[in-house]
Write a protein that holds these residues in place. Structure first.
Motif, PDB file in Angstrom:
ATOM      1  N   ILE A 164       0.800  -1.225   0.000  1.00 27.02           N
ATOM      2  CA  ILE A 164       0.000   0.000   0.000  1.00 27.02           C
ATOM      3  C   ILE A 164       0.830   1.271   0.000  1.00 27.02           C
ATOM      4  CG2 ILE A 164      -1.842  -1.210   1.226  1.00 27.02           C
ATOM      5  CD1 ILE A 164      -1.177   0.489   3.704  1.00 27.02           C
ATOM      6  N   TYR A 165       2.131   1.203   0.365  1.00 30.60           N
ATOM      7  CA  TYR A 165       2.877   2.458   0.514  1.00 30.60           C
ATOM      8  C   TYR A 165       2.939   3.284  -0.765  1.00 30.60           C
ATOM      9  CZ  TYR A 165       6.197   5.996   1.795  1.00 30.60           C
ATOM     10  OH  TYR A 165       6.785   7.224   2.022  1.00 30.60           O
ATOM     11  N   PRO A 166       3.134   2.698  -1.949  1.00 33.32           N
ATOM     12  CA  PRO A 166       3.135   3.540  -3.154  1.00 33.32           C
ATOM     13  C   PRO A 166       1.845   4.333  -3.342  1.00 33.32           C
ATOM     14  CG  PRO A 166       4.065   1.391  -3.647  1.00 33.32           C
ATOM     15  CD  PRO A 166       3.487   1.299  -2.265  1.00 33.32           C
ATOM     16  N   TYR A 167       0.702   3.782  -2.915  1.00 33.29           N
ATOM     17  CA  TYR A 167      -0.559   4.508  -3.000  1.00 33.29           C
ATOM     18  C   TYR A 167      -0.633   5.595  -1.918  1.00 33.29           C
ATOM     19  CZ  TYR A 167      -1.924   0.426  -5.766  1.00 33.29           C
ATOM     20  OH  TYR A 167      -1.990  -0.573  -6.695  1.00 33.29           O
ATOM     21  N   VAL A 168      -0.165   5.250  -0.712  1.00 29.64           N
ATOM     22  CA  VAL A 168      -0.236   6.200   0.409  1.00 29.64           C
ATOM     23  C   VAL A 168       0.623   7.430   0.148  1.00 29.64           C
ATOM     24  CG1 VAL A 168       0.288   6.506   2.857  1.00 29.64           C
ATOM     25  CG2 VAL A 168      -0.783   4.393   2.081  1.00 29.64           C
ATOM     26  N   GLY A 169       1.798   7.229  -0.434  1.00 29.55           N
ATOM     27  CA  GLY A 169       2.710   8.354  -0.649  1.00 29.55           C
ATOM     28  C   GLY A 169       2.611   9.011  -2.004  1.00 29.55           C
ATOM     29  N   ALA A 170       1.702   8.530  -2.860  1.00 31.11           N
ATOM     30  CA  ALA A 170       1.673   8.984  -4.246  1.00 31.11           C
ATOM     31  C   ALA A 170       1.477  10.483  -4.388  1.00 31.11           C
ATOM     32  CB  ALA A 170       0.582   8.234  -5.006  1.00 31.11           C
ATOM     33  N   SER A 171       0.523  11.050  -3.657  1.00 30.36           N
ATOM     34  CA  SER A 171       0.223  12.478  -3.834  1.00 30.36           C
ATOM     35  C   SER A 171       1.314  13.384  -3.271  1.00 30.36           C
ATOM     36  CB  SER A 171      -1.128  12.823  -3.204  1.00 30.36           C
ATOM     37  OG  SER A 171      -1.108  12.600  -1.812  1.00 30.36           O
TER      38      SER A 171
END
Length: 936
Positions: free
Chosen positions: A73-80
């Protein structure tokens, strides 16, 4: 002329003493937990693509799951924020019973407290923690670059604290947890309820009051304020607005109000402008919601207060009395009986709870409260206590347990509660209400999270809430193993089911506002039992079931209300979802749908190499004459601190070199410090007073056994310390031939005992507490340095004349001889350092009376937010019976103080001044002492 001269002398005295008594903090405070686990915990670790998961062996299954979850999930959490990769250790803590999580620097790590709470949003608890805390990881990495060289993590931490409002950090994380899942706090009406209530009740709190809280009113808090602001800013300025803001701050770090200035650069508005615009928008949206959602007014059965007060979980004892758990900003939590005239009778004060909870039946009250391990504070327990209203007897039904939300059977003979073991396995357990013996454990093979169970009237069935990643469900079970799903999994905030003749009543938010509903067991039809404007919770029914008593939320908190039982239709859901724009921008759905199921290699954690985690080189400023640099190491389990540093003594023109460690893994805390330092002394020589200098190697070591207990609202602390040192002096300059070159192992022993009761938020000092301290110092291994010192100190706190007032009597004694003759071990009178002594210090009696004056919540522009105004009177005696008597104290006077937030920064600063009048025999003008301290 004579009068003018005296005034001039007074002014000079004031200026001089002000400079001498101004205190400035020496270092940055650690604002997260620094407590330890017992040595018996066996730790393991998993290395998973930048994340190191450190966990107790009982959490093997959860650690594997979280390793897969976090990396996915980290790539989604930090994407913005432009963050796709991270490197950070994550410690899973399973010995405590308080649900929590945080990310910190110095050392960089995150901690997940794995025991689920009894009330949170409708998803898996560890998943909830993961998405929220990983957003903080992304925020920190965006600002620090991920890796700090050469180890300035403490400096980074301090910079973050003064550059960013906490509402951004937490609001952005709540927005992320809401956008990337089907749950999140942004979808919970009760979570945003205080803010909605405030605006619809016409309260116009300032930006700083909304952010920094209040000691008299309920305010949104920086989580809720931050969620509404970050959601609004993203709605207007796009998904990547905070990526731009944080990048700008990173490139231009040293500015006043950098966050507000960078925010204005990219959005056209600063923080206060966004606050005003958001406030008006929220008021309009929530007013429209109220217009479309029919509601009823419920008169409170409790008395009103001039500060925030809540009466939780009301239940009718009889036609004339209602039992409730009272919590307020002016008093610690306690049970009260409220009669028909709204008069209250205080019954029993209790200890801290994970959430407000109790159950009543047949003259008996049960509740859960938190008890801490005497030494290792990472380990805590949730124990069940009972209280008999008629006899007033209190009984502890469990010890060293992990039991939550106890609920009594109708006859008061059995208790049903939720139990969690160290592997996070949840079960419902049935307990004997007299002996505390566990009678039966209900199976939970799929290990759903369990919450707030209750017995049916005949005690044969149990209703409870089950939580999974798919949502919350209402179930019913019995000892035969028959379990029925009454309400299937959904995003409804189901909680606290209660049986009555028509079915099961419970809390939910079907119409977009938390209200009380019930389900008919046969038809499964759901109807509404309340129509509160802001929120209704916690139903209980009169014996004839004609009335329902419940909590109705108002501007001052949770009120006691009652209504006739009149089932109505559920109504349309008009909830205002503020996170809709951010969720659309992310466009991920829930990030937990396709979590891998890989099996990671594990290995032990906790060897010698894991004791060291160098993280910071810090500037150290001891005072205006001494400062330097210090390198720090703190291991991830909070058991080992190591430091080394160099200080420059400006007054001596020389350097000091130091190093030391503190080890907190054993029951005693062990510490040692080495210093190679310059020294200076004045002595009587052949030509008068002469100045001598030398260097010395000084080694000090100590062992401390801290021990504490808590029960109900009482706290007990014990501490036993023994310390010694060895000093070798060398390189003397202008020293007498007979100066002592070696100080061999002087010994120091100290013991302290403290008893206190819980304080309220508005208390300026303890209302009832006792402190005893004993110290003995001597030199048994050094015959050339004869002499010793014994000191005994006592502090007695008493309630004052009014609420939140406190009176302190501090009586202390010391006896000293030989080389210790002029040592000062006990507390001294105010102004001591500015008054010439008549005799050596033998005893003191310090009398202090402290009280609040007002809680203004005053905003002085951008300069300060004044939280309170406090005052104190004092009368201090020194060498009582010799230099002073009860009619003639050495010093007396008054002080004025205020707690405030300066320049809209988070730390609370205590600012004040003290006027000290001195007994005339000392020929001393009045002294003004300034006070300046801060805390997080």
């Amino acid at each position: 002329m004579k009068r003018s001269l005296k005034n001039k002398q007074l002014i000079i005295s004031i200026i001089t003493s002000s400079l001498l008594t101004l205190t400035i903090p020496k270092s940055f405070a650690q604002i997260f937990s620094t407590e330890q686990n017992p040595l018996s915990v066996k730790w393991r670790q998993i290395n998973a693509t930048g994340f190191r998961i450190i966990y107790p062996i009982e959490l093997e299954k959860e650690a594997q799951r979280m390793s897969n979850t976090i990396t996915h999930i980290y790539p989604y959490v930090g994407a913005s924020l432009g963050q796709r990769k991270a490197s950070i250790p994550i410690v899973l803590q399973n010995r405590g019973v308080i649900a929590n999580g945080f990310v910190q620097l110095a050392p960089k790590k995150s901690e997940f407290y794995t025991t689920p709470p009894q009330q949170f949003d409708s998803q898996d608890w560890l998943n909830n923690l993961a998405v929220h805390e990983l957003r903080h990881v992304a925020q920190f990495d965006k600002l620090t670059g991920g890796k700090a060289h050469p180890f300035p993590e403490t400096v980074y931490f301090a910079w973050l604290g003064v550059s960013f409002p906490l509402w951004y950090f937490e609001g952005d994380a709540v927005s992320t947890e809401t956008s990337l899942t089907n749950a999140g706090r942004g979808r919970i009406p009760s979570w945003i309820m205080p803010y909605r209530t405030q605006l619809l009740e016409g309260k116009n709190y300032s930006y700083t009051k909304s952010n920094f809280d209040s000691e008299k009113d309920l305010t949104p808090g920086y989580y809720q304020l931050g969620y509404t602001l970050t959601s609004r800013i993203r709605e207007n300025s796009g998904k990547y607005v905070f990526d731009s803001v944080l990048t700008d701050i990173k490139h231009r770090p040293v500015r006043l109000y950098p966050f507000s200035n960078s925010l204005k650069k990219y959005t056209g508005k600063g923080t206060t402008e966004w606050f005003r615009a958001n406030t008006e928008k929220l008021r309009a949206e929530w007013t429209e919601q109220a217009r479309k959602t029919p509601s009823k007014a419920y008169a409170p059965l409790n008395a009103t207060s001039d500060f925030a007060t809540s009466y939780f979980l009301p239940v009718k004892i009889n036609d004339q009395q209602t039992l409730a758990l009272k919590q307020s900003k002016g008093e610690p939590p306690h049970f009260v009986l409220i009669d028909a005239d709204k008069k209250e009778k205080k019954l029993l004060a209790i200890g801290p709870q994970e959430q407000a909870w109790f159950s009543y039946a047949n003259g008996v009250v049960v509740w859960d409260e938190i008890r801490y391990d005497p030494r290792y504070k990472q380990r805590s327990y949730s124990v069940i206590c009972s209280y008999h209203l008629e006899s007033g007897r209190v009984h502890k039904l469990s010890s060293r347990s992990r039991l939550f939300s106890p609920s009594l059977s109708a006859d008061g003979k059995k208790v049903i509660a939720v139990q969690y073991d160290l592997s996070n396995q949840a079960n419902l357990v049935e307990i004997d209400a007299t002996t505390g013996k566990i009678l039966y454990s209900y199976p939970n093979p799929d290990n759903h999270i369990l919450q707030t169970p209750s017995f049916s009237p005949d005690g044969t069935a149990i209703a409870f809430i089950s939580v999974t990643e798919q949502g919350k469900a209402l179930l019913q079970t019995n000892r035969t193993g028959q379990t029925e799903v009454l309400i299937p999994e959904s995003q409804q905030q189901l909680s606290r089911p209660v049986y009555f003749s028509k079915g099961i009543a419970f809390n939910a938010h079907y119409n977009g506002i938390d209200n009380i509903y019930y389900i008919e067991l046969d038809s499964k039809k759901i109807s509404a039992l309340s129509a509160a404007k802001y929120g209704a919770f916690n139903p209980a029914f009169s014996a004839d079931e004609k009335l329902m008593v419940f909590n109705n939320y108002g501007i001052a908190g949770y009120e006691v209300a009652e209504a006739k039982i009149q089932p109505e239709a559920i109504g349309e859901n008009n909830f205002v979802f503020l996170g809709a724009a951010a969720a659309k921008q992310e466009n991920t759905g829930t990030v937990f749908t396709n979590i891998p199921d890989s099996s990671y290699v594990t290995k032990p954690y906790g060897g010698i190499k894991d004791l060291f985690q160098v993280h910071s080189i810090n500037p150290v400023i001891e005072n205006e004459y001494r400062g330097g640099l210090q390198i720090n190491s703190d291991n991830l389990l909070n058991t080992m601190n190591v430091f080394a540093g160099v200080n420059y003594f400006r007054d001596l023109g020389r350097f000091e070199y130091n190093a030391g460690f503190t080890y907190k893994g054993f029951y005693p805390v062990l510490s040692a410090t080495y210093r190679n330092r310059p020294r200076r002394a004045f002595y009587s020589g052949s030509t008068g007073i002469e100045l001598g200098e030398w260097r010395e190697n000084d080694l000090r070591f100590a062992a401390t056994v801290p021990f504490s207990l808590n029960a109900l609202n009482h706290n007990y602390n014990f501490s036993l310390t023994t310390a010694s040192s060895y000093t070798k002096r060398y390189s003397p300059e202008n020293m007498p031939n007979n100066y002592i070159t070696t100080l061999k192992f002087p010994l120091e022993y100290s013991f302290s005992f403290t008893h206190s009761i819980r304080q309220s938020e508005r208390d300026v000092a303890p209302k009832w507490a006792q402190v005893l301290r004993f110290t003995y110092l001597h030199q048994p291994f050094d015959a050339q340095l004869s002499g010793d010192l014994f000191a005994a100190e006592s502090f007695f706190y008493f309630p004052g004349f009014a609420r939140n007032h406190s009176f302190l009597a501090n009586l202390s004694f010391q006896r000293s001889s030989g080389v210790r003759k002029y040592d000062q071990q006990i507390n001294t009178v105010y102004g001591y350092n500015n008054i010439t002594a008549i005799n050596t210090l033998k005893n003191t009696l310090l009398l202090n009376y402290r009280f609040p004056i007002a809680f203004p919540d005053a905003e002085l522009g951008a300069l300060a937010y004044v939280r309170n105004l406090r005052a104190g009177l004092f009368c201090h005696y020194e060498n009582l019976g010799e230099d002073t008597n009860l009619a003639e104290p050495k010093t007396f006077g008054f002080e004025l103080r205020s707690s405030m937030n300066l320049l809209r920064y988070q730390p609370v600063v205590d600012v004040g001044a003290r006027v000290v009048f001195v007994n005339k025999i000392y020929h001393q003008n009045p002294i003004l002492e300034l006070i300046l301290n801060y805390s997080f």
